[in-house]
Scaffold this motif. Structure first.
Motif, mmCIF file in Angstrom:
data_model
loop_
_atom_site.group_PDB
_atom_site.id
_atom_site.type_symbol
_atom_site.label_atom_id
_atom_site.label_comp_id
_atom_site.label_asym_id
_atom_site.label_seq_id
_atom_site.Cartn_x
_atom_site.Cartn_y
_atom_site.Cartn_z
ATOM 1 N N UNK A 18 -6.906 -9.000 6.431
ATOM 2 C CA UNK A 18 -5.918 -8.466 5.488
ATOM 3 C C UNK A 18 -6.405 -8.748 4.066
ATOM 4 N N UNK A 19 -6.820 -7.683 3.373
ATOM 5 C CA UNK A 19 -7.378 -7.818 2.027
ATOM 6 C C UNK A 19 -6.317 -7.499 0.975
ATOM 7 N N UNK A 22 -7.207 -4.275 7.021
ATOM 8 C CA UNK A 22 -6.025 -3.754 6.329
ATOM 9 C C UNK A 22 -6.244 -3.944 4.828
ATOM 10 N N UNK A 23 -6.428 -2.828 4.117
ATOM 11 C CA UNK A 23 -6.729 -2.849 2.692
ATOM 12 C C UNK A 23 -5.461 -2.555 1.901
ATOM 13 N N UNK A 24 -5.133 -3.415 0.962
ATOM 14 C CA UNK A 24 -3.946 -3.240 0.151
ATOM 15 C C UNK A 24 -4.338 -2.875 -1.267
ATOM 16 N N UNK A 43 -9.440 0.995 10.118
ATOM 17 C CA UNK A 43 -9.157 0.702 8.711
ATOM 18 C C UNK A 43 -7.812 1.309 8.339
ATOM 19 N N UNK A 44 -6.919 0.466 7.851
ATOM 20 C CA UNK A 44 -5.623 0.896 7.337
ATOM 21 C C UNK A 44 -5.599 0.651 5.835
ATOM 22 N N UNK A 101 3.511 -2.916 11.532
ATOM 23 C CA UNK A 101 2.083 -2.731 11.266
ATOM 24 C C UNK A 101 1.257 -2.981 12.528
ATOM 25 N N UNK A 102 1.615 -4.015 13.268
ATOM 26 C CA UNK A 102 0.839 -4.378 14.457
ATOM 27 C C UNK A 102 0.891 -3.273 15.502
#
Length: 848
Positions: A113-114, A275-277, A311-312, A710-711
């Motif tokens: 989780x970024x 997971x890119x925020x 990739x989300x 999300x999961x």
């Protein structure tokens, strides 16, 4: 406090100084009321701010003093032993969790989780706003649920402190923090070596150190360029969050994305899903692809085909200024080394981040880069999902807006982190201890409607009194810092514990309209000074150091309080941090939120306050839009609304309408309802709304629900599809890339037309002709797209009925529209085997 364990009595061992340090160095204490209480009892003189640094508190007391305190106070020693045993039980690998029981077949899942910021505690000051809050809540919820997740961010040593001059103008004082003072440690590999990775920047490689914070069952890794072997300028690259220097920002984003993936690899962590925020993290995609290219001898297109499903990308802002834009020449200079590594032209790599690559000078936007390359995308509320689809629809030309592949998961907060001890006990009594670990269960939360009114009111009064005392302490501290006379400092007595208290927290930016309630200052002042039904406002927040307009908004609030002699009722708490955030969320009766619709992505402040018995008072934006739409019209109101859900073209007209609504609702609904008391002084109607809000909205507010969504919606499906594409030397990914290349080559000459429409008594037959031009029917999805005037247009899959060489005929059976004049057109998209059912930019053909 109520014990959250059940079953047989536990066996506890004596607490030691070392075991307490272990507890303090895991940020689980940030959401455990009993653990925070233990540290407060060890040093009763510590301020709420000092309690954000429990490891430093213990180091300051020392082993001898702590052991002596435990030996002298059996109750304290017993509390410490129970806290330590609870911590150890929680950390055991065998401890059952939602994830381990619900998805045991996916126990090998690893999510990275970024995010550019995480708001966990003031002792780790690497946050600025709502993104940091949501990122932190996600980490905490993942720990509670047992979702195997690691966080990746940057370590900012420079932290700013807000102060106001005599005119109420914001200024910043910058401090440098030492990692040795923070609750972190150097990350080490399996051989015990401190991890350090290199990130390629123009003309040099920058060395990046990696630190580790423990967050319950999971870990957060933070990257730091302050390495002695780096050039002086490079050592400061990660000093400040959201640095205003554009080149530094670009370097930071490469360090976060590329360096983050390399750091995980050095730690032998190979995530299944990334997971890119926000766009700050977009460059992780480059390194994910590069590593797979090297491992499997793939081309970039083949590697991306394999990487994408895992990739989300989550965007958190609908405001254009919230996204980064870099001049194309600057982007080329920084991305050139990576283009070489990926075996593509630099311009081709830069084009992936341009909305219109063919337009000279088009900026490079990392958000666009991530939107194009990620396999999944989402906004952070239902309304924000719609707004985001409209905002970025140009990336999917000719695709109807409702089909733009951007979903939504509404944000949530980690409820256990924000409730007072008394509210936690009330929740446990009302719904059971499982509220801490059960995601989004409406039936469980419905039990709150039966909570005792008198007890709920007592708990809320206690929280409000704590907020008043907290605000007074901070006001005294601020006056003392400004060298005010000691008698003036001692005389500070702002606010009153029995008044209706409105809380407001937020960044001081134009779209949030923090001064909306000042549009009629005389009326507001009259409401504040009403002797029978007084009101007070406590607010906090910061403007960005470079945002002069935001600083002016803050100054306007300060000047209003002075000009209308309501400085004891309109109180600004200087230097916002998590301690201030918690005090305001817990103590406010009403949570004010005034963004200009539809520019609030979600907004989570009202969620924190809501679980402490506060009612929301908000424009119809972010999560409040869906909450009000889903509310039971026959039940007590769940809060109060400013304005309507109308989207204005004229911002001035919108502001005028919303400002009038705000004061009308405040005077005639909120104040009246709050001060309507029974013979025991209990506001029954007010509390009915509080219980209705808490019982129905808790599943929405809860970050356990958010992380579960999300999961199950993205992480697990993404893991499965990515594994399929990478299996057997990435054979499926190679085939997919080849198929897409073939379709892109032939797509411009693909033809589709509605050949005929015939009507029967109970159905319409539509026949569609497709000129395949080298493609096979199995490559394509052919659909009739129907607008029957009754609702949103919809697509119906067509069936192949005939093929004659390069031409194919398809048929669709439709139910006739009642009006008989439905619009029907045909369209063609790539088959699901090429896309997993998602529309791809440029690959859609419509009939004329």
């Amino acid at each position: 406090m109520a014990d959250e364990t059940s079953g047989a009595a536990r066996t506890t061992s004596a607490a030691t100084y070392e075991s307490l340090l272990d507890v303090a160095l895991n940020l689980r204490w940030t959401w455990k009321v009993d653990t925070r209480g233990l540290f407060a009892k060890l040093d009763p003189t510590a301020s709420p701010g000092a309690l954000e640094w429990p490891h430093q508190l213990l180091l300051g007391l020392g082993r001898t003093r702590v052991n002596a305190l435990l030996a002298a106070d059996p109750a304290l020693a017993d509390l410490a032993a129970r806290v330590i045993e609870d911590f150890r039980s929680y950390q055991r690998a065998s401890a059952p969790t939602w994830f381990s029981t619900t998805h045991r077949e996916h126990r090998d899942l690893v999510v990275a989780y970024f995010a550019a910021e995480f708001s966990l505690t003031d002792s780790l000051p690497i946050f600025a706003g709502g993104l940091g809050t949501v990122a932190a809540e996600h980490l905490k919820a993942a720990s509670a649920l047992g979702v195997p997740l690691v966080g990746v961010g940057l370590l900012y040593r420079g932290t700013s402190h807000q102060w106001l001059d005599r005119d109420g103008r914001q200024h910043e004082a910058w401090d440098m923090m030492s990692p040795e003072k923070m609750p972190i440690e150097l990350a080490r590999d399996a051989k015990g070596r401190a991890v350090q990775v290199a990130v390629n920047l123009p003309g040099r490689d920058v060395q990046v150190a990696v630190y580790r914070a423990r967050v319950g069952r999971n870990q957060l890794f933070l990257l730091d360029s302050a390495v002695a072997t780096n050039a002086e300028a490079d050592r400061s690259l990660t000093t400040r969050l959201y640095d205003s220097d554009v080149e530094t920002r670009l370097a930071q984003e490469l360090i976060l994305g590329v360096g983050g993936v390399r750091a995980l690899a050095a730690l032998a962590i190979e995530p299944d899903v990334v997971h890119l925020n926000e766009g700050h993290c977009a460059f992780a995609l480059i390194e994910r692809a590069r590593r797979l290219m090297a491992a499997e001898s793939l081309s970039l297109d083949e590697a991306l085909a394999a990487v994408r499903p895992g990739v989300l990308f989550t965007t958190h802002t609908p405001v254009a200024a919230g996204h980064d834009y870099f001049a194309p020449d600057l982007a080329r200079r920084y991305l050139d080394p990576y283009a070489t590594q990926l075996g593509v032209a630099t311009d081709s790599l830069v084009a992936l981040g341009q909305v219109d690559p063919g337009r000279p000078g088009d900026s490079f936007c990392p958000t666009v880069f991530a939107m194009r390359l990620a396999g999944h995308r989402n906004g952070v509320s239902r309304l924000h999902g719609r707004v985001t689809r409209d905002q970025w629809r140009a990336l999917w030309p000719r695709l109807p807006i409702d089909e733009v592949p951007i979903g939504h998961v509404t944000n949530g907060v980690h409820l256990e982190s924000w409730t007072t001890e008394l509210f936690s006990d009330l929740l446990t009594t009302s719904v059971g201890p499982q509220w801490r670990t059960t995601p989004g269960d409406p039936v469980m939360w419905s039990a709150l409607r039966d909570a005792d009114d008198a007890e709920l009111w007592r708990v809320k009064n206690d929280a409000r009194a704590h907020l008043v005392e907290f605000a007074r302490r901070r006001a005294r501290k601020d006056l003392a810092r400004r060298n005010a006379p000691s008698e003036r400092v001692a005389a500070v007595s702002v606010l009153h514990p029995d008044r209706l208290t409105i809380g407001f927290v937020g960044r001081f930016v134009t779209y949030k309209r923090p001064t909306l309630l000042l549009r009629d200052p005389e009326r507001l002042a009259r409401l504040l000074r009403d002797p029978e039904r007084p009101v007070q406002i406590v607010f906090a927040g910061k403007a960005h150091p470079s945002d002069e307009s935001g600083k002016q908004l803050l100054q306007d609030m300060i000047e209003f309080a002075a000009r209308y002699d309501v400085a004891d009722r309109v109180v600004f708490i200087v230097d916002f941090d998590t301690t201030v955030d918690r005090a305001l969320a817990q103590g406010a009766d009403v949570w004010l939120n005034t963004p200009r619709r539809p520019l609030e992505a979600c907004g989570v402040g009202g969620m924190k306050a809501g679980m402490n018995g506060s009612l929301n008072f908000s424009t119809v934006d972010g999560w409040w839009d869906e909450a009000t739409r889903d509310a039971d019209p026959d039940a007590p109101p769940i809060g109060f609304t400013i304005g309507t859900d109308v989207d204005y073209a004229d911002e001035a007209a919108q502001d005028d309408a919303d400002a009038a609504s705000l004061l009308d609702v405040l005077e005639h609904e909120i104040i009246a309802r709050f001060y309507d008391r029974d013979e025991r002084g209990v506001p029954r109607a007010w509390l009915a709304s509080v219980k209705q809000a808490m019982s129905t909205l808790a599943p929405t507010w809860d970050s356990l629900r958010m992380t579960r969504d999300y999961t199950e919606t993205y992480y697990l499906p993404g893991q499965g599809r990515a594994q399929q594409l990478r299996a057997g030397g990435a054979r499926a990914a190679r085939n997919r890339a080849a198929g897409l290349a073939r379709m892109r080559e032939t797509w411009p000459t693909l033809g589709v037309e509605v050949a005929s429409r015939s009507f029967g008594s109970d159905e319409e037959l539509v026949e569609i002709d497709v000129a395949l031009d080298g493609l096979a029917p199995s490559d394509l999805r052919v659909q009739a797209w129907v607008d029957d005037g009754l609702g949103a247009p919809f697509a119906v899959e067509a069936t192949l009925v005939d093929r004659d060489g390069p031409n194919a005929r398809y048929r669709v059976r439709l139910r006739p529209a009642p009006s008989g004049d439905a619009i029907v057109v045909a369209r063609v998209l790539p088959a699901s085997m090429h896309t997993d059912g998602e529309a791809l930019p440029g690959l859609i053909a419509w009939s004329s």
